[in-house]
Design a protein around this motif. Structure first.
Motif, PDB file in Angstrom:
ATOM      1  N   ILE A   1      38.370  40.399  43.986  1.00 35.02           N
ATOM      2  CA  ILE A   1      38.157  41.845  44.017  1.00 35.02           C
ATOM      3  C   ILE A   1      37.083  42.221  43.002  1.00 35.02           C
ATOM      4  O   ILE A   1      36.998  41.643  41.914  1.00 35.02           O
ATOM      5  N   LYS A   2      36.244  43.166  43.411  1.00 34.18           N
ATOM      6  CA  LYS A   2      35.178  43.664  42.538  1.00 34.18           C
ATOM      7  C   LYS A   2      35.315  45.179  42.471  1.00 34.18           C
ATOM      8  O   LYS A   2      35.484  45.842  43.490  1.00 34.18           O
ATOM      9  N   ARG A   3      35.238  45.708  41.270  1.00 32.55           N
ATOM     10  CA  ARG A   3      35.271  47.173  41.102  1.00 32.55           C
ATOM     11  C   ARG A   3      33.857  47.728  41.251  1.00 32.55           C
ATOM     12  O   ARG A   3      32.945  47.318  40.542  1.00 32.55           O
ATOM     13  N   VAL A   4      33.684  48.678  42.147  1.00 30.87           N
ATOM     14  CA  VAL A   4      32.438  49.428  42.271  1.00 30.87           C
ATOM     15  C   VAL A   4      32.428  50.513  41.205  1.00 30.87           C
ATOM     16  O   VAL A   4      31.400  50.841  40.625  1.00 30.87           O
ATOM     17  N   ASP A   5      33.598  51.079  40.948  1.00 31.43           N
ATOM     18  CA  ASP A   5      33.803  52.052  39.883  1.00 31.43           C
ATOM     19  C   ASP A   5      34.576  51.322  38.788  1.00 31.43           C
ATOM     20  O   ASP A   5      35.720  50.906  39.011  1.00 31.43           O
TER      21      ASP A   5
ATOM     22  N   ILE B   1      36.517  43.634  48.345  1.00 34.22           N
ATOM     23  CA  ILE B   1      37.309  42.406  48.291  1.00 34.22           C
ATOM     24  C   ILE B   1      36.652  41.296  49.103  1.00 34.22           C
ATOM     25  O   ILE B   1      35.843  41.565  49.986  1.00 34.22           O
ATOM     26  N   ALA B   2      37.027  40.074  48.788  1.00 31.48           N
ATOM     27  CA  ALA B   2      36.633  38.900  49.564  1.00 31.48           C
ATOM     28  C   ALA B   2      37.923  38.187  49.953  1.00 31.48           C
ATOM     29  O   ALA B   2      38.603  37.599  49.104  1.00 31.48           O
TER      30      ALA B   2
ATOM     31  N   ARG C   1      32.210  42.636  52.783  1.00 27.81           N
ATOM     32  CA  ARG C   1      32.097  42.656  51.317  1.00 27.81           C
ATOM     33  C   ARG C   1      31.778  44.029  50.757  1.00 27.81           C
ATOM     34  O   ARG C   1      31.570  44.178  49.556  1.00 27.81           O
ATOM     35  N   GLY C   2      31.725  45.052  51.584  1.00 27.57           N
ATOM     36  CA  GLY C   2      31.421  46.392  51.103  1.00 27.57           C
ATOM     37  C   GLY C   2      32.640  47.085  50.513  1.00 27.57           C
ATOM     38  O   GLY C   2      33.764  46.579  50.561  1.00 27.57           O
TER      39      GLY C   2
END
Length: 173
Positions: free
Chosen positions: A12-16, A56-57, A92-93
């Motif tokens: 997981i990647k935080r955009v915010d 997320i991936a 991945r968006g």
């Protein structure tokens, strides 16, 4: 999580950077809460796409499904337009949630980091479609869209179509 099995790893990647990561509210919950990163007021009948601030991936063979929150539906009339929304393993968006205010009179206010939906991750099967001229018989056959009844407007649980018989009786008068 099934006892004795390790949880599925999801990157997981935080955009915010300030958004809380999705969390399960209780042990045994199927859905992890997603939050919105922006405040918004939805007037009656209005819909909006709300960002969640996360990407997320998923591992191959899995998909994530964005489900509505029952409390928002019951208390505020908030629904998801495309429930459940599907997040494919290759996407991945940022996950975004399409909400609609179904209350006919009241607006609904979302504040930053309000919980707006649930994310359910499931294993999915790949299938091989095989075209045939006819499908094999089954007990249900082509019955659908209320064919089993279950609502008083369509004959209770008997499976009959009460509405159709009432219309027919009136037409004969």
């Amino acid at each position: 999580m099934t006892p004795g099995r390790a949880p599925v790893g999801v990157l997981i990647k935080r955009v915010d950077p300030d958004v809380p990561l999705p969390q399960y509210a209780h042990p045994g919950d199927a859905g992890a809460d997603l939050r919105t990163t922006e405040s918004r007021v939805l007037e009656p009948g209005e819909r909006a796409v709300l960002p969640t601030g996360v990407c997320i991936a998923l591992p191959e063979g899995y998909a994530a499904f964005v489900h509505p929150r029952s409390g928002l539906a019951a208390r505020c009339g908030v629904a998801l337009v495309n429930a459940p929304g599907t997040v494919d393993a290759g996407y991945r968006g940022e996950i975004k949630v399409i909400v609609v205010n179904l209350d006919p009179r009241e607006s609904v206010r979302f504040e930053r980091f309000d919980r707006i939906a649930q994310l359910v991750v499931q294993q999915v099967e790949k299938v091989s479609f095989q075209e045939v001229a006819e499908l094999p018989d089954s007990a249900r056959a082509a019955g659908g869209f209320g064919s089993t009844g279950g609502h008083s407007a369509v004959g209770g649980t008997t499976g009959g179509n009460r509405y159709a018989s009432v219309v027919s009786d009136r037409e004969g008068q």
